[in-house]
Design a protein around this motif. Sequence first.
Motif, PDB file in Angstrom:
ATOM      1  N   ARG A   1       0.837  -1.203   0.000  1.00  0.00           N
ATOM      2  CA  ARG A   1       0.000   0.000   0.000  1.00  0.00           C
ATOM      3  C   ARG A   1       0.872   1.254   0.000  1.00  0.00           C
ATOM      4  O   ARG A   1       1.852   1.327   0.725  1.00  0.00           O
ATOM      5  CB  ARG A   1      -0.927   0.001   1.218  1.00  0.00           C
ATOM      6  N   MET A   2       0.493   2.234  -0.804  1.00  0.00           N
ATOM      7  CA  MET A   2       1.269   3.479  -0.877  1.00  0.00           C
ATOM      8  C   MET A   2       0.890   4.460   0.224  1.00  0.00           C
ATOM      9  O   MET A   2       1.702   5.276   0.632  1.00  0.00           O
ATOM     10  CB  MET A   2       1.058   4.138  -2.241  1.00  0.00           C
ATOM     11  N   TYR A   3      -0.363   4.404   0.676  1.00  0.00           N
ATOM     12  CA  TYR A   3      -0.859   5.435   1.585  1.00  0.00           C
ATOM     13  C   TYR A   3      -1.388   4.798   2.867  1.00  0.00           C
ATOM     14  O   TYR A   3      -2.200   3.874   2.833  1.00  0.00           O
ATOM     15  CB  TYR A   3      -1.947   6.259   0.895  1.00  0.00           C
ATOM     16  N   SER A   4      -0.938   5.328   3.990  1.00  0.00           N
ATOM     17  CA  SER A   4      -1.317   4.797   5.298  1.00  0.00           C
ATOM     18  C   SER A   4      -2.691   5.320   5.718  1.00  0.00           C
ATOM     19  O   SER A   4      -3.216   6.285   5.138  1.00  0.00           O
ATOM     20  CB  SER A   4      -0.283   5.212   6.342  1.00  0.00           C
ATOM     21  N   GLU A   5      -3.232   4.713   6.779  1.00  0.00           N
ATOM     22  CA  GLU A   5      -4.495   5.219   7.331  1.00  0.00           C
ATOM     23  C   GLU A   5      -4.326   6.663   7.809  1.00  0.00           C
ATOM     24  O   GLU A   5      -5.229   7.485   7.668  1.00  0.00           O
ATOM     25  CB  GLU A   5      -4.961   4.333   8.484  1.00  0.00           C
ATOM     26  N   LYS A   6      -3.154   6.966   8.344  1.00  0.00           N
ATOM     27  CA  LYS A   6      -2.895   8.334   8.809  1.00  0.00           C
ATOM     28  C   LYS A   6      -2.954   9.315   7.645  1.00  0.00           C
ATOM     29  O   LYS A   6      -3.452  10.440   7.771  1.00  0.00           O
ATOM     30  CB  LYS A   6      -1.515   8.404   9.483  1.00  0.00           C
ATOM     31  N   TYR A   7      -2.437   8.911   6.477  1.00  0.00           N
ATOM     32  CA  TYR A   7      -2.487   9.764   5.287  1.00  0.00           C
ATOM     33  C   TYR A   7      -3.929  10.130   4.971  1.00  0.00           C
ATOM     34  O   TYR A   7      -4.251  11.310   4.774  1.00  0.00           O
ATOM     35  CB  TYR A   7      -1.853   9.032   4.109  1.00  0.00           C
ATOM     36  N   TRP A   8      -4.799   9.124   4.927  1.00  0.00           N
ATOM     37  CA  TRP A   8      -6.197   9.391   4.563  1.00  0.00           C
ATOM     38  C   TRP A   8      -6.880  10.247   5.619  1.00  0.00           C
ATOM     39  O   TRP A   8      -7.709  11.109   5.283  1.00  0.00           O
ATOM     40  CB  TRP A   8      -6.949   8.084   4.347  1.00  0.00           C
ATOM     41  N   GLU A   9      -6.525  10.022   6.873  1.00  0.00           N
ATOM     42  CA  GLU A   9      -7.136  10.797   7.962  1.00  0.00           C
ATOM     43  C   GLU A   9      -6.816  12.287   7.848  1.00  0.00           C
ATOM     44  O   GLU A   9      -7.600  13.134   8.278  1.00  0.00           O
ATOM     45  CB  GLU A   9      -6.651  10.277   9.318  1.00  0.00           C
ATOM     46  N   THR A  10      -5.659  12.606   7.281  1.00  0.00           N
ATOM     47  CA  THR A  10      -5.243  14.016   7.204  1.00  0.00           C
ATOM     48  C   THR A  10      -5.760  14.725   5.959  1.00  0.00           C
ATOM     49  O   THR A  10      -5.596  15.943   5.823  1.00  0.00           O
ATOM     50  CB  THR A  10      -3.708  14.136   7.219  1.00  0.00           C
ATOM     51  N   LYS A  11      -6.387  13.997   5.037  1.00  0.00           N
ATOM     52  CA  LYS A  11      -6.847  14.599   3.791  1.00  0.00           C
ATOM     53  C   LYS A  11      -8.190  15.322   3.986  1.00  0.00           C
ATOM     54  O   LYS A  11      -8.987  14.975   4.864  1.00  0.00           O
ATOM     55  CB  LYS A  11      -7.021  13.532   2.709  1.00  0.00           C
ATOM     56  N   THR A  12      -8.403  16.349   3.167  1.00  0.00           N
ATOM     57  CA  THR A  12      -9.684  17.057   3.166  1.00  0.00           C
ATOM     58  C   THR A  12     -10.588  16.421   2.115  1.00  0.00           C
ATOM     59  O   THR A  12     -10.296  16.478   0.912  1.00  0.00           O
ATOM     60  CB  THR A  12      -9.501  18.551   2.837  1.00  0.00           C
ATOM     61  N   PHE A  13     -11.661  15.810   2.583  1.00  0.00           N
ATOM     62  CA  PHE A  13     -12.582  15.145   1.673  1.00  0.00           C
ATOM     63  C   PHE A  13     -13.743  16.049   1.310  1.00  0.00           C
ATOM     64  O   PHE A  13     -14.184  16.881   2.096  1.00  0.00           O
ATOM     65  CB  PHE A  13     -13.110  13.845   2.295  1.00  0.00           C
ATOM     66  N   ALA A  14     -14.221  15.859   0.088  1.00  0.00           N
ATOM     67  CA  ALA A  14     -15.466  16.492  -0.321  1.00  0.00           C
ATOM     68  C   ALA A  14     -16.599  15.915   0.520  1.00  0.00           C
ATOM     69  O   ALA A  14     -16.438  14.888   1.167  1.00  0.00           O
ATOM     70  CB  ALA A  14     -15.694  16.228  -1.804  1.00  0.00           C
ATOM     71  N   PRO A  15     -17.757  16.560   0.524  1.00  0.00           N
ATOM     72  CA  PRO A  15     -18.830  16.107   1.406  1.00  0.00           C
ATOM     73  C   PRO A  15     -19.391  14.732   1.052  1.00  0.00           C
ATOM     74  O   PRO A  15     -19.221  14.222  -0.047  1.00  0.00           O
ATOM     75  CB  PRO A  15     -19.917  17.173   1.200  1.00  0.00           C
ATOM     76  N   SER A  16     -20.077  14.177   2.028  1.00  0.00           N
ATOM     77  CA  SER A  16     -21.029  13.113   1.769  1.00  0.00           C
ATOM     78  C   SER A  16     -22.379  13.788   1.533  1.00  0.00           C
ATOM     79  O   SER A  16     -22.438  15.035   1.430  1.00  0.00           O
ATOM     80  CB  SER A  16     -21.099  12.146   2.952  1.00  0.00           C
ATOM     81  N   SER A  17     -23.435  13.025   1.445  1.00  0.00           N
ATOM     82  CA  SER A  17     -24.754  13.608   1.189  1.00  0.00           C
ATOM     83  C   SER A  17     -25.837  12.754   1.821  1.00  0.00           C
ATOM     84  O   SER A  17     -25.716  11.535   1.899  1.00  0.00           O
ATOM     85  CB  SER A  17     -25.037  13.687  -0.323  1.00  0.00           C
ATOM     86  N   LEU A  18     -26.891  13.421   2.238  1.00  0.00           N
ATOM     87  CA  LEU A  18     -28.154  12.757   2.531  1.00  0.00           C
ATOM     88  C   LEU A  18     -29.072  13.048   1.351  1.00  0.00           C
ATOM     89  O   LEU A  18     -29.367  14.208   1.055  1.00  0.00           O
ATOM     90  CB  LEU A  18     -28.757  13.276   3.835  1.00  0.00           C
ATOM     91  N   LEU A  19     -29.488  11.993   0.674  1.00  0.00           N
ATOM     92  CA  LEU A  19     -30.320  12.127  -0.525  1.00  0.00           C
ATOM     93  C   LEU A  19     -31.690  11.513  -0.296  1.00  0.00           C
ATOM     94  O   LEU A  19     -31.815  10.471   0.363  1.00  0.00           O
ATOM     95  CB  LEU A  19     -29.654  11.425  -1.709  1.00  0.00           C
TER      96      LEU A  19
END
Length: 488
Positions: A288-306
Amino acid sequence: MKKKIAIIGAGFSSLAAASYLAKAGHSVTVFEKNATLGGRARRLSKEGFHFDMGPTWYWMPDVFEKFFLDFNKKPSDYYQLEKLSPAYQVYFDKNSSITIEDDLEKIVETFEKIEKGSGKKLKKFIHTARENYKIAVEKMVYKPGDSILELISLETALRVNQFFSTIKKDVRKEFKDERLRQILEFPVLFLGAKPSNTPSFYNFMNYADFGLGTWHPKKGMYAVVEAMVTLAQSLGVKFQTNANVSKIIVENGNAQGIVVNNEELFFDAVLSGADYHFTETLLDSSYRMYSEKYWETKTFAPSSLLFYVGFDKKIENVEHHTLFFDTSFEEHAKEIYDTKQWPKEPLFYASFPSKTDAYFAPNGKEAATFLIPLAPGLEDNLELREKYFDIIIDRLEKLTGQSLKKFVLFKESFCVADFIADYNSYKGNAYGLANILTQTAFLRPKIKSRKVQNLFFTGQLTVPGPGVPPSIISGKIVSDKILKYLSS
């Protein structure tokens, strides 16, 4: 020499890549875990109603045209497009709504009526946005994100200040009316970030909005999925649905194949259009190239309630696309990106495609899709969903001056837990990684694995970013990368 290529997932990026790879003469098989193709862009049909479950906006028509042209086709060979007039409507309160027309001059007039002098400023703003759009689409977004050098050109050098200012600063410097500000800040939400975190250069989305317009494919966005599947099949691409991929087989640092429904299948290359984080869980941790810590520090676009709702009446005082900005834009953005909590007073968006297209609802009835942007990773249960449905229907009734709740024939909902279950989406995000300065181009997750030969990635967590047109472009980028790799 003809190679066998496996593609995991059947979203827009995978469909695009499949066609390019098949056109080059390779044997391509797409494996989709769900029963239907299209990834997030599925269709829900119930009681004579139809709903696009994912994307509902058709922007940047030139990107779709470019894709089909690469195969000597055009969109009209597969589906019929209509430019929406008006493009959309925005409610600010019961007595204040603004309609965005399908023509820039008309939009300029609307701005001028609301704020004297703003029409001239808007023309200048959109002129800059158009120049940026030309640079972005022609010079930048088709690059693979390998190096910062991809971003360096005479054009970008002359605009370097635009990468260190923000959309919010630019808009609020020129326009005083809060409603106009919000309309100009709204398009960058498609990039998955707050206007205060989005570089000024991304105002090219305002040109996509006011300059290129908002379109509707007859029978909705799923018609685009069907078109891309038809094209891919004509090129020899094979599709397998209900095909759950549980492992990527790696031997001596090379991707050899995948495990599908507990069966080992072998290929010369593997491409994943599934969620990037999920795809790496299909590998042993050392690959794996990216650790769980890497993903935790990223800014994600929103989720949605549809919500997908069938109404037993036609709904008045709304357009095909209607935005409800009658609460604080700032507060809702903070709740998505900063405090990461369920919004107290949510903004929401509604699509009423049966206003334009009789396909979506039986005669005399209305199909409606409602969307509330949310922070990824929130608690999600039926009680919360019901609470927020009541909130938005009450506001819809109040703002549009009509009774609606008693006309609800049925409703279906889709939220964080469903994004995780159906799409293996990291924390249930709906749109991928936000396009902020520190997550742009070469700073996004790579399309080629550095640890596993023959393994590639595509989609909204890699380059160029969130949205349907960028996903189609991502499929083109990764196919070029794979073809170059296979020929080396």
